[in-house]
Design an enzyme around this catalytic site. Structure first.
Site, PDB file in Angstrom:
ATOM      1  N   ASP A 488       0.807  -1.218   0.000  1.00 24.29           N
ATOM      2  CA  ASP A 488       0.000   0.000   0.000  1.00 24.29           C
ATOM      3  C   ASP A 488       0.844   1.274   0.000  1.00 24.29           C
ATOM      4  O   ASP A 488       0.297   2.368  -0.160  1.00 24.29           O
ATOM      5  CB  ASP A 488      -0.931   0.012   1.215  1.00 24.29           C
ATOM      6  CG  ASP A 488      -2.083  -0.965   1.066  1.00 24.29           C
ATOM      7  OD1 ASP A 488      -2.492  -1.218  -0.078  1.00 24.29           O
ATOM      8  OD2 ASP A 488      -2.570  -1.478   2.086  1.00 24.29           O
ATOM      9  N   GLU A 632       7.085  -1.125   5.934  1.00 21.81           N
ATOM     10  CA  GLU A 632       7.470  -1.211   4.526  1.00 21.81           C
ATOM     11  C   GLU A 632       8.790  -0.528   4.208  1.00 21.81           C
ATOM     12  O   GLU A 632       9.288  -0.648   3.088  1.00 21.81           O
ATOM     13  CB  GLU A 632       6.365  -0.612   3.642  1.00 21.81           C
ATOM     14  CG  GLU A 632       5.119  -1.485   3.517  1.00 21.81           C
ATOM     15  CD  GLU A 632       4.045  -1.162   4.523  1.00 21.81           C
ATOM     16  OE1 GLU A 632       2.883  -1.540   4.306  1.00 21.81           O
ATOM     17  OE2 GLU A 632       4.368  -0.524   5.564  1.00 21.81           O
ATOM     18  N   GLN A 685       2.434  -8.415  12.825  1.00 15.44           N
ATOM     19  CA  GLN A 685       2.471  -7.862  11.473  1.00 15.44           C
ATOM     20  C   GLN A 685       3.881  -7.483  11.055  1.00 15.44           C
ATOM     21  O   GLN A 685       4.305  -7.747   9.930  1.00 15.44           O
ATOM     22  CB  GLN A 685       1.577  -6.622  11.401  1.00 15.44           C
ATOM     23  CG  GLN A 685       1.543  -5.967  10.031  1.00 15.44           C
ATOM     24  CD  GLN A 685       1.254  -4.473  10.124  1.00 15.44           C
ATOM     25  OE1 GLN A 685       2.056  -3.699  10.628  1.00 15.44           O
ATOM     26  NE2 GLN A 685       0.087  -4.083   9.636  1.00 15.44           N
ATOM     27  N   THR A 704      -2.954 -10.573  11.173  1.00 18.39           N
ATOM     28  CA  THR A 704      -1.969 -10.221  10.167  1.00 18.39           C
ATOM     29  C   THR A 704      -1.923 -11.305   9.097  1.00 18.39           C
ATOM     30  O   THR A 704      -2.195 -12.479   9.373  1.00 18.39           O
ATOM     31  CB  THR A 704      -0.570 -10.041  10.785  1.00 18.39           C
ATOM     32  OG1 THR A 704       0.425 -10.133   9.762  1.00 18.39           O
ATOM     33  CG2 THR A 704      -0.264 -11.120  11.819  1.00 18.39           C
ATOM     34  N   GLY A 705      -1.565 -10.902   7.882  1.00 14.19           N
ATOM     35  CA  GLY A 705      -1.406 -11.868   6.808  1.00 14.19           C
ATOM     36  C   GLY A 705      -0.289 -12.858   7.047  1.00 14.19           C
ATOM     37  O   GLY A 705      -0.192 -13.882   6.350  1.00 14.19           O
TER      38      GLY A 705
END
Length: 797
Positions: A488, A632, A685, A704-705
């Site tokens: 994102d 990120e 995360q 979280t993924g």
């Protein structure tokens, strides 16, 4: 430093030191009535939505941590000394106060010992109900009678919508009313408004909560927070507890609380039990009948047993015994339980998510299905159907689907510039996984509406997903990144091109072609393979940088993720997805994964990119907003870690795959919990990387993924037990020094005991496989050859 231990037999994590680095939490209830509780009884409760239905208050990011919550205070009426049944909020010195917290499957038990009084507080939400139990057992271990008063405490929200409750105070401080009537505490928000009989969430309705105390006469109550706490005090020294008597206050505006007092006389060795029921709905219609039916210790016992049996049955889809006990802890209990909780709540409610994500984030929730398909296949299918109805007729998707307020065929989609490019491409992972697990190939023929207009079969939904990306390409013929691809923070401009999405489309086209072959649709298969061949030419011409694949191309032509660009030279996702998608040549796969090891591997996990962004314009890379080495911006984004494990397994590198897995595996930090800080039983995360001065710290736990991919990569790639439409593929990729492992796997109603032996010390490669004593020609177990109970012998070599 160790703060607790795993109890796999009880399926619990036992916290033996309450002063954990951060709050270590657990989830109670379901997506209808949900709750969060910490090891010190902090937390909150909510109905359907953590943002719009929160009726018990907790203050986020506050000091002290995780307050308020669900508290029992105890006061010795002779000495005047008082404490809480959990270490916090009173916080007695730990050389005098002993506390143990057992987080289990949708329940938490907090025990304490202080001043020769033992308490045990049990918290859970009964199956299918809209109330919670708090059960307190108090035992006098001294040699003299004791007069102990117990006080409950929770803080009700003034309005169930978080914004109204905590921000719009000029309104919400004047709408709450609390009283005791007919033995029940009654809390009403907007008491003059009608109650929605269907339980829908609406700002302009009355919202009701009730509370009951069973097990002792009611000695007093308070529903006004200021009366209970007193002026300029906090939860560690409430005035009512200090003075030893409730004031019988009624809230009328201001802030409401739930305090009920019970006075106990305990003989030496005697125990007494109190039971609190707290729920939603009107006291007359819901509360009183609920107390009549459920308000006994015997009924609470039965409900607790049913709750444990229900959750434990879901954890039996795969049980493993490996040489690594930390892995066993995770796979047999916590990785799957974490997956089930993440499946339930997506990113909607935690100690960090505070209402900013209300509903099911589309791309995350599709991926979350991968972690639970074997455990709850029926619910997995229902979730897939829900999310497919969140796909627009354009082939893109709504960014968020709200199960409690979703109307397929009538939804307003995002503006063209707000589509995310990866949303529906995750269907090519999740839907085949569901079909392979269940054998439900007819699912592809199910007709489901689009979010906005029209309807199509699941197979046609998949084609529309591919067309969405194929119709939106940039000047190099690669899919556009649009508002964002998975990352994102990436802002390429509308026609900027995402290499990560290009690899997803490559995978999706091949998966679609394989499905078309099975469904007898040769024209569809030919179309997909033709599209894939054209895309592959464009990727080959543009995306290889010599030692790794580039990241992306901006719509101004700037190439990111190349050795010629100072920041973010290497991007993790494009390397692993080049392998996972099957696009990379064997030479490229080996080279780019060696580059990952050289440039991105740390002792705590694999960084998303490196070096950090410092000077890159924020309108191109919003990761520059983060500190170096976090999230990120060259942080360790744990969502991606399972991808690295899977890629190394596909290359046969079992030692490196497991090295990567242990680097982000929560249980591996149980003896050094001060490094990771968050719970050592669930995923987080993000982890701070070595570009940060706090390398190894992890944040944003539970939702979280990282969760589904950690479970999926361990069970289907390290252990190598992979469902396919016609049966089970057995393809382990393990550390060479493992002598073997055993697995019990439930598959389509059959039980399979798998014994893997590794006499030659290899990482990968099945030398022989027998099913119920019969040798099979390949490492594949046909579904139609399975009995009700099966034994499989696998020899690697």
């Amino acid at each position: 430093m160790r703060y607790g231990d795993f109890d796999d037999q009880a399926k619990e994590y036992v916290i033996t030191r309450p002063d954990t680095p951060l709050s270590w939490s657990n989830y109670l209830g379901t997506t209808n009535y949900g709750a969060i509780i910490t090891n010190n009884a902090g937390g909150y409760s909510f109905y359907k939505s953590g943002a719009q239905g929160r009726f018990l208050r907790m203050r986020f990011n506050s000091v002290p941590m995780d307050q308020p919550g669900r508290y029992f205070y105890l006061r010795d009426q002779e000495s005047g000394d008082y404490w809480s049944a959990s270490w916090q909020p009173v916080g007695k010195p730990l050389d005098q106060f002993k506390s143990t917290c057992r987080h289990g499957t949708a329940y938490t038990i907090i025990s304490s010992e202080y001043a020769e009084i033992i308490t045990e507080a049990t918290y859970f939400v009964p199956l299918g109900q809209r109330f919670e139990y708090w059960r307190l057992k108090v035992t006098n271990t001294s040699h003299r009678p004791r007069r102990i008063s117990a006080f409950t405490y929770c803080e009700f929200t003034n309005h169930w919508a978080t914004f109204q409750d905590l921000t719009n105070l000029q309104y919400s401080l004047f709408i709450v009313k609390g009283e005791l009537r007919d033995g029940l505490l009654r809390i009403a928000c907007n008491p003059n408004m009608p109650v929605d009989p269907d339980g829908n969430i609406d700002n302009d309705q009355s919202q009701r909560t009730w509370m009951a105390l069973i097990g002792a006469p009611l000695a007093g109550y308070d529903t006004r927070r200021d009366a209970f706490l007193g002026p300029y005090r906090s939860y560690d020294r409430p005035l009512v507890v200090e003075q030893g008597q409730c004031t019988n206050s009624d809230a009328y505006g201001g802030n409401a609380c739930g305090t009920m007092q019970a006075d106990l006389i305990l003989q030496p060795g005697e125990s007494r039990e109190l039971l609190v029921l707290l729920g939603i709905g009107t006291a007359e219609i819901v509360g009183q009948p609920t107390v009549a039916e459920f308000g006994s210790l015997a009924r609470a016992d039965a409900e607790f047993a049913a709750l444990k049996a229900n959750w434990h049955s879901k954890l039996g889809s795969l049980i493993v015994e490996t040489p690594d006990q930390d892995l066993n802890h995770m796979i047999n209990v916590w990785a799957l339980y974490n997956s089930l909780i993440t499946f339930n709540w997506s990113r909607a409610a935690s100690l960090v998510y505070n209402g900013e994500r209300d509903g099911l984030g589309f791309r995350d929730s599709v991926q979350d299905i991968l972690g639970v398909t074997a455990a709850i296949p029926g619910a997995a299918r229902a979730r897939l159907e829900l999310l497919l109805t969140g796909q627009m007729s354009t082939g893109g998707a709504m960014p968020i689907v709200k199960p409690f307020d979703h109307h397929p065929g009538q939804e307003q989609g995002p503006a063209a510039e707000d589509y995310r490019s990866d949303d529906c491409l995750w269907f090519f992972n999740a839907i085949p996984a569901y079909v392979a697990e269940t054998g439900d190939e007819d699912f592809y023929h199910k007709v489901l509406p689009y979010a906005d207009q029209g309807a199509a079969t699941v197979f046609e939904h998949l084609r529309r997903a591919l067309e969405f990306n194929l119709e939106r390409t940039g000047q190099h013929g690669l899919p556009c990144g649009l508002y964002a691809d998975w990352n994102d923070c990436l802002r390429l401009g509308y026609y900027g091109e995402s290499v990560f999405v290009a690899f997803q489309v490559h995978l999706g086209l091949n998966v679609y072609a394989d499905i078309a072959d099975r469904l007898g649709k040769p024209d569809e298969a030919a179309w997909a393979r033709e599209q894939c061949a054209a895309l592959d030419v464009n990727i080959r011409q543009t995306c290889w940088d010599g030692e790794w694949f580039i990241w992306a191309i901006g719509d101004d032509g700037t190439v990111y993720g190349t050795k010629d660009y100072d920041e973010g030279q290497m991007y993790f996702n494009t390397q692993v997805w080049a392998v996972l998608s099957g696009f990379a040549t064997p030479e490229q796969a080996q080279t780019c994964m060696e580059s990952v090891h050289k440039h991105l591997a740390t002792p705590y996990g694999l960084m998303l990119s490196a070096p950090p962004f410092v000077k890159t314009p924020v309108d191109v890379m919003r990761a520059v907003l983060f500190n170096n080495g976090i999230k990120e911006n060259a942080g360790i984004f744990n969502h991606t870690q399972g991808w690295g494990v899977m890629a190394e397994c596909m290359l046969g590198n079992g030692d490196r795959a497991f090295e990567y897995y242990r680097a982000f595996m929560p249980a591996a930090y149980n003896d050094r919990a001060e490094i990771r800080q968050i719970e050592p039983y669930v995923q987080g995360q993000t982890t701070y990387s070595t570009f940060s001065p706090r390398a190894g710290n992890a944040r944003t736990s539970w939702l979280t993924g990282a969760v589904p991919w950690a479970y999926y990569s361990a069970t289907q790639y390290i252990l190598g037990i992979r469902p396919e439409m016609d049966g089970l593929r057995i393809d382990p990729c393990i550390p060479h020094d493992w002598a073997g492992f055993t697995v019990t796997r439930q598959f389509r109603g059959k039980s399979i005991d798998i014994d893997v032996k590794n006499p030659h010390g290899v990482c990968r490669g099945v030398r022989s496989l027998t099913l119920n004593g019969e040798p099979l020609r390949e490492a594949f177990i046909p579904a139609d050859a399975l009995l009700d109970h099966n034994h499989v012998e696998v020899v690697l070599g």
